[in-house]
Design an enzyme around this catalytic site. Structure first.
Site, PDB file in Angstrom:
ATOM      1  N   ASP A  60      37.957  24.286 -22.569  1.00  0.00           N
ATOM      2  CA  ASP A  60      37.406  25.221 -23.557  1.00  0.00           C
ATOM      3  C   ASP A  60      37.648  26.684 -23.200  1.00  0.00           C
ATOM      4  OD1 ASP A  60      36.228  26.297 -25.734  1.00  0.00           O
ATOM      5  OD2 ASP A  60      34.194  25.609 -25.294  1.00  0.00           O
ATOM      6  N   ASP A 113      34.421  32.075 -20.224  1.00  0.00           N
ATOM      7  CA  ASP A 113      33.128  31.403 -20.365  1.00  0.00           C
ATOM      8  C   ASP A 113      33.046  30.293 -19.321  1.00  0.00           C
ATOM      9  OD1 ASP A 113      30.622  30.972 -21.504  1.00  0.00           O
ATOM     10  OD2 ASP A 113      31.386  29.548 -22.978  1.00  0.00           O
TER      11      ASP A 113
END
Length: 347
Positions: free
Chosen positions: A239, A218
């Site tokens: 993340d 992502d």
């Protein structure tokens, strides 16, 4: 509780039923969970911008604040979360600027409290990168190349892959089998989403057998923090929650924007740095619009599947309206046409 869910919560949590939502995650529980890790909170807690999980900045007495991330119940198994943590720590061991979960004295990074799973991180400052600067794009490319060089050395055993089945076929089936798409638009969405899946498969067929590796998954600009100066100047990748096996171009295409000529120039700059550390297979260029289309289908299903979470209607009030699904139909039609176009470069 099913055997699958029981296996998901297999770390000594036999005295209670794991939660299936964030309803019980009160501020008191968050602070108690952090203090169960041996830290002393000063009572300050700031909710950060996250919807899939719950993320908080927690003030610590006589120390810098830390970040506490509480994982969405029942999404990942303990083993899948630990695989992500281990990969990020592997990257960190290669001196790649990533944000790894803090470990306990016995080397664990996934923690449990009152049925919730959570991890702790040092706070990382920074701003979004300036992607209009060729030097910045080259710098980003170098570090993504280094991430992929490490990611290619092993495969995930538990975490799923990013492919047309997981991000396209299954999300589409879920949407069609549940009452989210308005009845008068259902036939149109059914038709155009099938055309999109056919186009995606054609792109994958043209690309051929592209190597699969452990990805960030992502890698948009919101997950890259840029430091201006000092020994740690440059990009820091955060993340890895969506880290999966997939083609390397997945971590590159989300950095591209604008008209076709602009994206060609941006990708050129990125690959100047990328190929210093990892070879780029040009056939992956066939997958850019296919991966973009998969993300669009998956995103609609993700919103629908999370709609019972009160945070989602509040944050995405435009979702599931007549206009929303009309726009998605038009968007997929545009993607069907784009997937028929030539790749950014001649292959």
């Amino acid at each position: 509780m099913s055997n699958v869910l029981a296996a998901t919560y297999n770390s000594g949590m036999t005295d209670f039923t794991p939660p299936d939502s964030f309803a019980g995650l009160t501020p008191e529980l968050v602070l108690d969970a952090v203090e169960s890790s041996g830290l002393r909170s000063d009572g300050r807690m700031l909710a950060l911008n996250s919807y899939e999980n719950r993320v908080y900045q927690i003030g610590i007495e006589d120390a810098s604040p830390i970040i506490a991330k509480f994982y969405r119940p029942l999404r990942w198994s303990d083993e899948a979360i630990q695989e992500e943590h281990d990969f990020v720590r592997e990257l960190q061991a290669h001196e790649i600027p990533v944000l790894a979960a803090l470990q306990t004295e016995d080397g664990k990074s996934l923690r449990h409290y009152q049925g919730f799973r959570f991890s702790l991180f040092n706070r990382q400052s920074g701003r979004a990168p300036e992607t209009g600067d060729p030097a910045t794009l080259e710098w980003l490319g170098r570090f993504i190349g280094r991430i992929h060089a490490v990611g290619a050395t092993a495969s995930y055993a538990v975490r799923p892959a990013l492919n047309p089945q997981s991000f396209g076929v299954l999300p589409r089936v879920w949407l069609l089998e549940n009452d989210f798409i308005p009845p008068d638009l259902l036939a149109a969405y059914t038709s155009v989403s099938q055309q999109a899946l056919d186009g995606i498969q054609a792109c994958y067929d043209r690309a051929g057998d592209v190597p699969q590796l452990r990805l960030h998954g992502d890698c948009h600009l919101g997950n890259v923090l840029w430091l201006e100066s000092g020994a740690e100047a440059g990009p820091h990748f955060v993340d890895f929650d969506d880290s999966r096996m997939g083609p390397g171009i997945q971590d590159l295409w989300m950095l591209l924007s604008g008209e076709r000529s602009e994206m060609q120039s941006q990708l050129t700059d990125i690959l100047v740095g990328y190929e210093d550390f990892f070879e780029f297979e040009p056939r992956q260029l066939y997958l850019i619009e296919a991966l973009r289309t998969l993300r669009l289908i998956h995103y609609s299903a993700w919103l629908a599947q999370r709609w019972s979470d009160p945070a989602f209607p509040a944050a995405f009030p435009w979702f599931n309206s007549q206009r929303y699904w009309q726009d998605r139909i038009l968007e997929l039609r545009e993607q069907v046409a784009l997937m028929d176009e030539a790749p950014l470069w001649q292959i």
